[in-house]
Design a protein around this motif. Sequence first.
Motif, short mmCIF file in Angstrom:
data_model
loop_
_atom_site.label_atom_id
_atom_site.label_comp_id
_atom_site.label_asym_id
_atom_site.label_seq_id
_atom_site.Cartn_x
_atom_site.Cartn_y
_atom_site.Cartn_z
N ARG A 103 47.68 47.42 55.80
CA ARG A 103 47.82 45.97 56.00
C ARG A 103 46.48 45.25 56.08
O ARG A 103 46.44 44.09 56.48
CB ARG A 103 48.61 45.71 57.30
N TRP A 104 45.39 45.91 55.72
CA TRP A 104 44.06 45.33 55.89
C TRP A 104 43.94 43.96 55.22
O TRP A 104 43.45 43.00 55.83
CB TRP A 104 42.99 46.27 55.36
N PHE A 105 44.38 43.84 53.99
CA PHE A 105 44.20 42.58 53.28
C PHE A 105 45.09 41.47 53.85
O PHE A 105 44.77 40.30 53.74
CB PHE A 105 44.49 42.78 51.78
N ASP A 106 46.20 41.86 54.47
CA ASP A 106 47.07 40.87 55.10
C ASP A 106 46.52 40.43 56.45
O ASP A 106 46.57 39.25 56.80
CB ASP A 106 48.48 41.45 55.32
N MET A 156 39.63 35.60 49.50
CA MET A 156 39.91 36.30 50.75
C MET A 156 39.89 37.80 50.55
O MET A 156 39.30 38.55 51.33
CB MET A 156 41.29 35.87 51.29
N ASP A 157 40.54 38.26 49.47
CA ASP A 157 40.64 39.70 49.22
C ASP A 157 39.28 40.31 48.92
O ASP A 157 38.98 41.42 49.37
CB ASP A 157 41.59 39.96 48.05
N ILE A 163 43.29 33.15 47.55
CA ILE A 163 43.64 34.49 48.02
C ILE A 163 42.67 35.52 47.46
O ILE A 163 42.29 36.48 48.13
CB ILE A 163 45.09 34.83 47.64
N LYS A 164 42.24 35.30 46.21
CA LYS A 164 41.29 36.22 45.59
C LYS A 164 39.98 36.24 46.38
O LYS A 164 39.42 37.31 46.64
CB LYS A 164 41.03 35.82 44.14
N SER A 167 37.46 40.57 52.20
CA SER A 167 38.05 41.66 53.00
C SER A 167 37.59 43.02 52.49
O SER A 167 37.25 43.92 53.27
CB SER A 167 39.58 41.58 52.96
N ARG A 168 37.59 43.17 51.18
CA ARG A 168 37.17 44.44 50.57
C ARG A 168 35.69 44.72 50.87
O ARG A 168 35.32 45.85 51.23
CB ARG A 168 37.39 44.41 49.06
N ARG A 225 40.94 33.06 57.36
CA ARG A 225 42.20 32.74 56.68
C ARG A 225 42.17 31.35 56.05
O ARG A 225 42.65 31.14 54.94
CB ARG A 225 43.35 32.83 57.69
N LYS A 245 38.56 30.37 53.23
CA LYS A 245 38.45 30.80 51.83
C LYS A 245 39.37 29.96 50.96
O LYS A 245 40.50 29.64 51.34
CB LYS A 245 38.82 32.28 51.71
#
Length: 546
Positions: A365-368, A386-387, A383-384, A390-391, A377, A380
């Motif tokens: 659930r890391w990306f969520d 954000m991802d 969503i890209k 996160s990565r 949240r 950004k």
Amino acid sequence: MSLFKWLMSLILLWVKLECSEAALSSDPLVVDIPNGKLRGRDNGHYYSYESVPYAEPPIGELRFEAPQPYSKQWADVFNVTQPPVACLQWNQFSEEKLQGAEDCLTVSVYKPKNTTRSSYPVVVLLHGGAFMFGGAASNGHEYIMREGRLMLVKISYRVGPLGFASSGDKDLPGNYGLKDQRLALRWIKENIASFGGMSDNIVLIGHSAGGASTHLQLLHEDFSQLARAAISVSGNALDPWVVQQGGRRRAFELGRIVGCGQPTDSVELKKCLKSKPAREIVSAVRSFLVFSYVPFTPFGPVVEPADAPDAFLTQDPRDVINSGKFSQVPWVVTYTTEDGGYNAALLLEENKTTGETWIETLNNRWFDWAPYLLFYRDSKKTIKDMDVFSRDLRQKYLGDRRFSVESYWDLQRMFTDILFKNSVPEAIDLHRKRGQSPVYSFVYDNPAVSGVGQVLSNRTDVFFGTVHGDDFFLIFNVGALRKAIRLDEEIISRKFIKMIEDFALSEKGILTFGECNFQNNVNSSEYQVLRITGNGCMNEHYDQFL
């Protein structure tokens, strides 16, 4: 009745009233302020005057409005011996999550008994609690009172949706809790001398959300008229969880949850929210939590529109500092080496539904969850974005390893850096470029036996290091977390309290901790911080700021 007897009765009544007035004026428990006389309590080695109202109750039509100064006049001596009630909240650390009252805007004054002095420097406390919970009573005053040299004032202010819900426009601008704090500071400045406090020697201090609040108060140019200096412990206005975006979406979602339907505008939303039971509004907080108590600040400070009445903050704090239009008072900003133990530690708790720990679930659930855990949240654009962020975070701190108890320390380090530590040199750098008053910093590196990490994780088999509050709770005791303190912590506690006293009295804003002198970051090309450990203290210098 004869004229003589009538005159004698008047004289006796006058004498009785005069004697009563004289008795009251000589009673150290009775204090006279513009609203009338109030009576406190004798606690053995200090006096207390608790739950003194500074604002009209923020109920009915005053809900979601800037606070109004308390106007009632007391005909009789007003009793102020009841401990302060927490403002209505959904409390992360309480088994009974919903607690407190909507009518809560008070200050509580604590005065030591000390025959060697008639007046005292004043420390004013803004409690922490992520802008969502906590209260004046959550931080104890025994350590300060036993030293007998400082007067303490605790401020109660609105928290959670009642204190910070905002539609982002002038009709529901938000920041009511910050406005409460500011009105309380004015009350203290105007009234503290009546209690024996030095109105020109006031230091404002706060921890976590209280530290961020302290910084936000300092960003008002006229703050220097209310306090001489400020201390932000493990929280400042640049932390990512403090001033957030997305307030309008959350405000309308709040309305939907409590049954306001789909209001056409914020005027209609505000009217509906005012009509709902306060307990329903606060209980709605659970609907904004993704899991456990994440995010820990769903409602907090916002940037208000310039046309908002009684606006508190109309620019991002960085822009305020860059403008140079903030108060020139000495400021201290701090962190602990493992501040991120709040809220990383809760990930070690077992999910009662699945039987696995939250940190194990984090692998899927890391990306969520990461944008909520680390508060990007709403910052950004896509969503890209954000991802990708996160990565990159996961790769930087954990590489190719999985989230687990074995990799917990690296996750905690990530939380420490992003939520608390990285903002400190950034804030100092901005202040040193745009300000003239001293700016100091310390890092606390001395783990407690038990603290926030153990409470949130419900585990004692993990070493968390020096976590959130390990330093602050040596100034303001918290019995639930610190049953007893070690000898080295006793010494540090006394040094912290002496540091605050001297800071309040220093005309030049000089700061010392025991044998160590803090180094001023203003007019310095180096980032300078005092490291405080169980063995002493030492100045550390870094070649450049971040």
